[in-house]
Design an enzyme around this catalytic site. Structure first.
Site, short mmCIF file in Angstrom:
data_model
loop_
_atom_site.label_atom_id
_atom_site.label_comp_id
_atom_site.label_asym_id
_atom_site.label_seq_id
_atom_site.Cartn_x
_atom_site.Cartn_y
_atom_site.Cartn_z
N TYR A 124 -5.00 4.47 0.60
CA TYR A 124 -6.14 3.67 -0.08
C TYR A 124 -5.66 2.97 -1.54
O TYR A 124 -6.45 2.89 -2.44
CB TYR A 124 -7.20 4.64 -0.32
CG TYR A 124 -7.75 5.40 0.83
CD1 TYR A 124 -7.75 4.92 2.14
CD2 TYR A 124 -8.48 6.68 0.56
CE1 TYR A 124 -8.08 5.88 3.33
CE2 TYR A 124 -9.20 7.43 1.53
CZ TYR A 124 -8.77 7.03 2.73
OH TYR A 124 -9.18 7.88 3.94
N HIS A 125 -4.52 2.47 -1.35
CA HIS A 125 -4.00 1.77 -2.78
C HIS A 125 -3.52 0.33 -2.32
O HIS A 125 -2.45 -0.11 -2.63
CB HIS A 125 -2.67 2.71 -3.23
CG HIS A 125 -3.11 3.90 -4.02
ND1 HIS A 125 -2.11 5.15 -4.17
CD2 HIS A 125 -4.28 4.62 -4.10
CE1 HIS A 125 -2.74 5.95 -4.45
NE2 HIS A 125 -4.11 5.64 -4.42
N PRO A 126 -4.52 -0.45 -1.80
CA PRO A 126 -4.15 -1.88 -1.65
C PRO A 126 -3.81 -2.61 -2.83
O PRO A 126 -4.45 -2.39 -3.87
CB PRO A 126 -5.16 -2.54 -0.96
CG PRO A 126 -6.39 -1.77 -1.28
CD PRO A 126 -5.71 -0.25 -1.27
N ASP A 156 0.90 -1.22 0.05
CA ASP A 156 -0.09 -0.01 -0.12
C ASP A 156 0.85 1.04 0.13
O ASP A 156 2.00 1.09 0.05
CB ASP A 156 -0.97 -0.21 1.23
CG ASP A 156 -2.07 0.93 1.23
OD1 ASP A 156 -2.59 1.06 2.36
OD2 ASP A 156 -2.37 1.72 0.04
N HIS A 157 0.46 2.41 -0.09
CA HIS A 157 1.11 3.60 -0.20
C HIS A 157 0.77 4.19 1.23
O HIS A 157 -0.55 4.23 1.64
CB HIS A 157 0.67 4.63 -1.21
CG HIS A 157 1.16 4.13 -2.74
ND1 HIS A 157 0.59 4.00 -3.81
CD2 HIS A 157 2.53 3.84 -3.03
CE1 HIS A 157 1.15 3.84 -5.06
NE2 HIS A 157 2.40 3.72 -4.44
#
Length: 512
Positions: A428-430, A336-337
């Site tokens: 919110y980048h899984p 994630d980020h």
């Protein structure tokens, strides 16, 4: 005035961590319900999100395909009409969508030890367009080196030369076609145009601090500061539902269902033959003569694989799920980020904060970190100091007030590290939970053709198959993945653009 600095963290999520504790209700009741038999299709696509809408649009271009698209959420238009849901399609309503469980899975992570044990919110789209209907509409592809790394990690044929043509194929950039931009694809992309004095001053300050100005963050030189591209067209959000799904809905080759919760993939031995799903409280089955394609995203795709008996055999047996294929990488390798906000007061009454109260936060500057390699805290410490350096430049002097966050009293390494642990949050980048790689890789879930290893007629096409997270927002690369996968599924030769020039700094010392 606000500045976002985002780094990214890489980790592993056990299959019964965040994926297991937040499953939608009703799964355990399925065994007692008698399924009704549905139709047969050539392909069943699970999930009408950033990837699923692309697949639905591209696969149904062929008259010999009959595609069923299943989405757990609603349409992105008002019921019984073609009018768009204003909250989804109005860019300024971003935050409202992120908090609305009608369009959002509203997941949460497990407590994060490196972030003071905090539980992070994880919105995921549950509507036509998926997360492309909820996201911040930033169109950033990631660096060319990200895709070179994918190739080295076992995703053969996914290097930059093989990915760039699919970015172009998807895109209709308002500035027209070029070596790095597409001009006639379905996805409308526009360039930021703000003439706000704070925006201009911020870019000037970045150059005064020694950073380059880049004309195109998705072009020859991604490094530097400049204007971002956006998936906005004529003032409206341009999701993959707008770009790919709506134009395909009138085709006889496509059936698109909403409010359908897919509970498992159906197998005959190790061959996927269809899916079972719940709609209006009733259990149904749909069959695929060719393939089942999972496009549920980095959380729901590995979840559905495990519910269907594909995953770590020991974990599945403990939960009473019959094992179809032992594939220990399912649900692992989560990446994630991570982002953090540095806030500076503005002395002039010209900020966008008061003019856009529904957004609550005005996001101006953006810098991406793309190291792994457990050095997150050290990287974020540098971010805080580099951001302060930019804010201290002459161009921002007329507007510069006191530092609001973390505050001028936070100076030592220990104090900055504590601030990062207390305030950093998911972007919110899984991704990467169904890693693409070679069959010899024990943690690989799909091969470079997006086929699930160890079974037949089953693919995963979404952000979960990234071998490692790219150094940019995930919507653009997820769309590219689906465009490339559509050609693979159709049996078309891969597009290739050899020897595309990419900027490289002369020395590491010149790369800020």
């Amino acid at each position: 005035m606000w500045c976002i600095l985002r780094g990214w963290r890489r980790g592993s999520l056990g299959p019964w961590g965040a994926l297991g504790q937040h499953w939608p209700r009703g799964i355990r009741a399925l065994a007692s319900e008698r399924p009704r038999i549905g139709g047969e299709y050539s392909h069943v696509v699970v999930g009408a999100g950033s990837a699923g809408c692309v697949l639905a649009g591209r696969l149904t271009e062929d008259p010999d395909k009959r595609v069923l698209l299943l989405e757990a959420g609603p349409k992105d238009v008002f019921a019984g009409s073609k009018r768009l849901l204003w909250k989804i399609h109005m860019p300024a309503a971003l935050v409202a969508n992120l908090c609305d469980d009608r369009y959002n899975w509203c997941y949460h992570t497990e407590p994060q030890p490196g972030l003071d044990g905090r539980v992070l919110y994880w919105p995921r789209g549950r509507v036509w367009g998926g997360s492309s209907s909820l996201n911040a509409m930033v169109y950033i592809r990631g660096h060319a080196e990200d895709y070179e790394r994918w190739q080295r990690e076992g995703a053969a044929g996914w290097d930059y030369a093989h990915c760039l043509p699919y970015f172009r194929k998807a895109q209709a950039h308002e500035l027209g076609a070029g070596r790095y931009r597409g001009g006639d694809g379905p996805l409308r992309v526009s360039r930021g145009k703000s003439g706000h004095p704070l925006h201009r001053a911020f870019l000037e300050a970045a150059q005064e601090a020694g950073y380059p100005l880049t004309e195109d963050m998705n072009g020859f030189q991604q490094e530097g500061f400049g204007w971002m591209d956006m998936t906005i067209h004529e003032g409206k959000r341009w999701s993959t539902a707008c770009a790919y799904l709506h134009p395909a809905l009138s085709r006889p080759t496509l059936t698109a269902e909403t409010q359908t919760f897919v509970s498992r993939v159906l197998f005959e031995g190790t061959r996927a033959v269809g899916v079972e799903y719940i709609k209006n409280g009733q259990s149904h089955r749909a069959f695929a003569s060719k393939e089942v394609i999972l496009s549920g995203g980095a959380i729901n795709s590995p979840q559905l694989l495990m519910l269907s008996g594909v995953g770590n055999a020991d974990d599945l047996k403990q939960l009473g799920i019959p094992v179809v294929c032992h594939l220990p990488g399912v649900g692992q390798n989560l990446q994630d980020h991570l982002e953090i906000y540095i806030q500076q007061a503005c002395t002039a009454p010209i900020t966008l904060h008061s003019a856009q109260k529904p957004l609550r936060k005005v996001r101006i500057g953006l810098e991406w970190l793309w190291k792994f390699t457990e050095t997150d805290i050290d990287d974020f410490r540098r971010c805080v100091r580099l951001t302060r350096e930019i804010f201290a430049q002459k161009a921002l002097a007329p507007f510069r007030g006191k530092e609001l966050q973390p505050g001028s009293h936070v100076q030592s390494d220990k104090e900055i590290d504590a601030f990062v642990r207390a305030k950093a949050d998911s972007a919110y980048h899984p991704s990467c939970t169904c890693k693409m790689g070679q069959p010899s890789d024990p943690m690989a879930v799909v091969d470079p053709q997006t086929r699930v290893l160890g079974v037949e007629n089953l693919r995963v096409v979404d952000a979960s198959i990234m071998p490692s997270v790219v150094s940019g927002n995930l919507n653009a690369p997820t769309i590219m993945i689906a465009e490339k996968a559509a050609d693979i599924i159709k049996g078309r030769p891969a597009l290739w653009d050899e020897a595309v020039p990419v900027y490289k700094p002369r020395t590491l010392a010149t790369q800020r």
